[in-house]
Design a protein around this motif. Sequence first.
Motif, short mmCIF file in Angstrom:
data_model
loop_
_atom_site.label_atom_id
_atom_site.label_comp_id
_atom_site.label_asym_id
_atom_site.label_seq_id
_atom_site.Cartn_x
_atom_site.Cartn_y
_atom_site.Cartn_z
N ASP A 406 0.87 -1.17 0.00
CA ASP A 406 0.00 0.00 0.00
C ASP A 406 0.91 1.22 0.00
N GLN A 408 0.43 4.34 -0.51
CA GLN A 408 -0.04 5.52 0.20
C GLN A 408 0.34 5.45 1.67
N GLU A 412 2.90 7.86 3.66
CA GLU A 412 2.42 8.59 4.85
C GLU A 412 3.34 8.32 6.04
#
Length: 424
Positions: A406, A408, A412
């Motif tokens: 993932d 993202q 982050e």
Amino acid sequence: MASTLISGGVVIDTSPEPTVIGTADVLVKDGRIAAVGKGLVVEEGTEVIDATGRLVLPGFVDTHRHTWQAGLHGALIDDTLPGYLERVVGGFARRFRPEDVYAGTLAGALECLDSGITTLVDWSHIQHTPDHTDANLEALRASGIRAVFGYAYGGDGGNDGRRAEATRVRGAVNGLVSMAMAAFGPEFGDLEGSLNEWQVARELDVPVTAHMGGHGAENAERGLAFLEQHGVADHPTTYVHANYYTDEHFKRIADHGGTVSVSPVTETELVIGYPITGRARAAGIPASLSGDSVITGGADMFAMMRAAYMLERVRPDGAGLGFTTRDVLRMATIEGAQVAGLGDVVGSLTPGKQADLVLLRTDSLNVAPAHDAIAAATLFADTSAVDTVMVAGRVVKRDGRLVDHDLQTVLENLTTSAAHITAA
């Protein structure tokens, strides 16, 4: 593991020398290269990857990267080595928690895979505690990259502490992750500790990678002589930033079986010296490419290959005009694998080797039409060309996108970590 046929691509092998085989198939079985040729017949159930319009070649090998610094892209621009040592090693590094090591190493390893680097020597001098070390190893495993974990002891337990923790790490590496001793060495560390680094590496039967030869002519001679005087220069050692060694030094290193890792981008950016690509190779020393650190600039293999090629070709009096695109591709693949101690494992399309492969698109404005496949891979392609990446027969990037992560969340976590590290 199911078999995979990579069909109809323009195949480039690198052993014994880079050669364009032409349009052909590559068959992968049980994580290894089973066959390379035209019109290969496969069994039912084989996955077929259509490589039409793609270049198919061995994955790239980066032999020296401080992967933990991935959250610091561009944090030190227009500076020199003393600035790096002060701001990064003496500053940012002190703020790293284990979770920051994990976030940076995972993102950095995925950055490598995304750009076609399938094997990485992770030169990790952020090992403040065993928890930092375990976070580093966990991130390498989670990424899916093939890695040589360059362990640089950062504890305060002296030689006994180094031996105990290095022994623990040696027992913890497995699968796609192996180990090297990342030695601070006689040019940075104290001499007793430096000797212990090589001694422990010999005890554990792991190679050494060290920043040696890049800190002035006097230090270069003193450091190499130190290894020779103490009988450890013949241990498998990679010399990183070896720019101040003379041709006579390179003959000695070659006699000892040493290798070199060249960082053409950061060596020029941080004014570490002129890259020694041609001089080292002329002495018979395997030479490889290194992204080093993203703190000062881009570290993808395409940038490295172009920089190495141009800097070698422009050497005074035409000394580097014999250096070709085939030479730089060899450095990025099979020669890099040899430097990493994995020359029998990866780096070429030799049947029986692990299937670490990259497929590059040629249908873009900056590449098409690809009249010379090797020039396309080394001088014209960039990271956007990386279509498919395979490590040990497993696809980790498909149709231009990394799989199994993932991104993202990865980004982050990296951003949150970077904010902590750079906070005033």
